[in-house]
Design an enzyme around this catalytic site. Structure first.
Site, short mmCIF file in Angstrom:
data_model
loop_
_atom_site.label_atom_id
_atom_site.label_comp_id
_atom_site.label_asym_id
_atom_site.label_seq_id
_atom_site.Cartn_x
_atom_site.Cartn_y
_atom_site.Cartn_z
N ARG A 161 11.55 5.97 2.39
CA ARG A 161 11.88 7.40 2.35
C ARG A 161 12.71 7.82 3.55
NH1 ARG A 161 7.32 10.77 2.30
NH2 ARG A 161 5.91 9.10 2.95
N ARG A 194 0.84 -1.20 0.00
CA ARG A 194 0.00 0.00 0.00
C ARG A 194 0.88 1.25 0.00
NH1 ARG A 194 -3.61 -1.39 5.10
NH2 ARG A 194 -1.70 -2.52 5.60
N TYR A 245 11.92 -1.06 -4.70
CA TYR A 245 11.62 0.35 -4.91
C TYR A 245 12.83 1.05 -5.53
CZ TYR A 245 7.41 0.37 -1.94
OH TYR A 245 6.16 0.14 -1.41
N ASP A 283 1.98 5.19 -0.19
CA ASP A 283 1.47 6.42 0.40
C ASP A 283 1.15 7.47 -0.64
OD1 ASP A 283 0.80 6.79 3.05
OD2 ASP A 283 2.87 7.01 3.74
#
Length: 297
Positions: free
Chosen positions: A224, A74, A137, A76
């Site tokens: 992040r 999921r 990612y 952001d």
């Protein structure tokens, strides 16, 4: 803006064997890409535009039945994807013989910032979330004085500072392995922050820096935060000892500046061979028995 994880109605625990939720349904695998700029994240939220909401609405309209998706990670608000994976259980009588035919139909109905790239019948025991072995990612930024190239401005962060690539690589390497990443994760009550970080490396092409980050799973805001911590080393504000010390902390560190969301993209999710799906589901559930323990960034 409300977080993409707030008030999610996604089912936390799918069927035990990863198969159809009820008699007379068939599970589909969806391979998905989206530009997250104008979405409030993946998870459905009342009154907000989300990726899940758009797909469920349009696919449900095409198949003329209400649907509920389960996703690998999921993401952001503001985070993109080129390799997102979801599954959905659909009544057999609502399905075409060849589900790939739905791709072209959905291309006409979905907004331009979300695409279903492929739709296929899922193998037995496939679960987009629990069957996943790892998520990959990429984080993209530019140190150019003029900022991001206009054609890449929506997925590239402008970071006009002098960065030491080798220092960034060294800092990233210290974080690899199985650790408690509590310092890098927003707290979720009862959820584990132990993760196996399998790749964290950087490449440079001119002024553009790209981080490659892979793990079995990521907790909320972890990617992040990892990028933000390493950037602090790359620009000389912190040293390698500080990064190593973060792994000893037991709660989120206020010293980490979280990197902006729009530089991040989910690019791939890895799954085992079909014969190993059921075993993978059991392993994942054993590791994460607490609801919400496996979140995307």
């Amino acid at each position: 803006m409300v977080s993409a994880h707030a008030e999610s109605n996604e089912p936390v625990v799918p069927p035990r064997d990863g198969g159809p939720v009820s008699y007379g349904t068939r599970r589909l695998r969806l391979d998905i890409a989206y530009d997250g700029t104008d979405f409030s994240g993946w998870a459905r939220q009342n009154g907000l535009r989300t990726v899940c909401g758009e797909i469920e609405e349009k696919l449900g309209a095409v198949l003329r039945t209400p649907l509920q998706l389960t996703v690998a990670g999921r993401t952001d608000a503001g985070v993109h994807a080129t390799g997102q994976v979801a599954h959905v259980d659909v009544p057999v009588d609502a399905l075409p013989d060849d589900p790939s035919r739905l791709v072209r139909r959905l291309a006409r109905f979905l907004p331009k910032d979300v695409r279903i790239k492929q739709i296929s019948f899922a193998p037995e025991h496939f679960d987009a979330r629990f069957s996943a072995m790892r998520r990959h990612y990429e984080y993209r930024l530019t140190s150019a004085a003029y900022g991001a190239d206009p054609l890449r401005a929506r997925d590239t962060v402008s970071y006009p500072k002098v960065l030491d690539l080798e220092l960034m690589r060294s800092a990233s390497a210290t974080l690899l392995g199985l650790h408690d990443f509590a310092a890098f994760c927003k707290r979720r009550e009862g959820a584990t922050t132990v993760r196996d970080l399998q790749r964290f490396d950087w490449e440079r092409d001119g002024d553009v820096f790209t981080a490659f980050v892979s793990a079995d799973a990521f907790c909320w805001s972890m990617v992040r935060s990892l990028v933000g911590a390493v950037l602090a080393v790359g620009e000389g504000r912190r040293d390698l000892g500080w990064v190593e010390g973060l792994l000893r902390e037991k709660s989120r560190s206020s010293s980490i500046l979280v990197a902006p969301a729009h530089g991040l993209s989910l690019v791939r999710v890895d799954y085992p061979d079909d014969a190993d799906l059921a075993a993978r589901n059991e392993i994942t559930r054993d590791v994460r028995t607490v609801p919400g323990g496996c979140c995307g960034d």
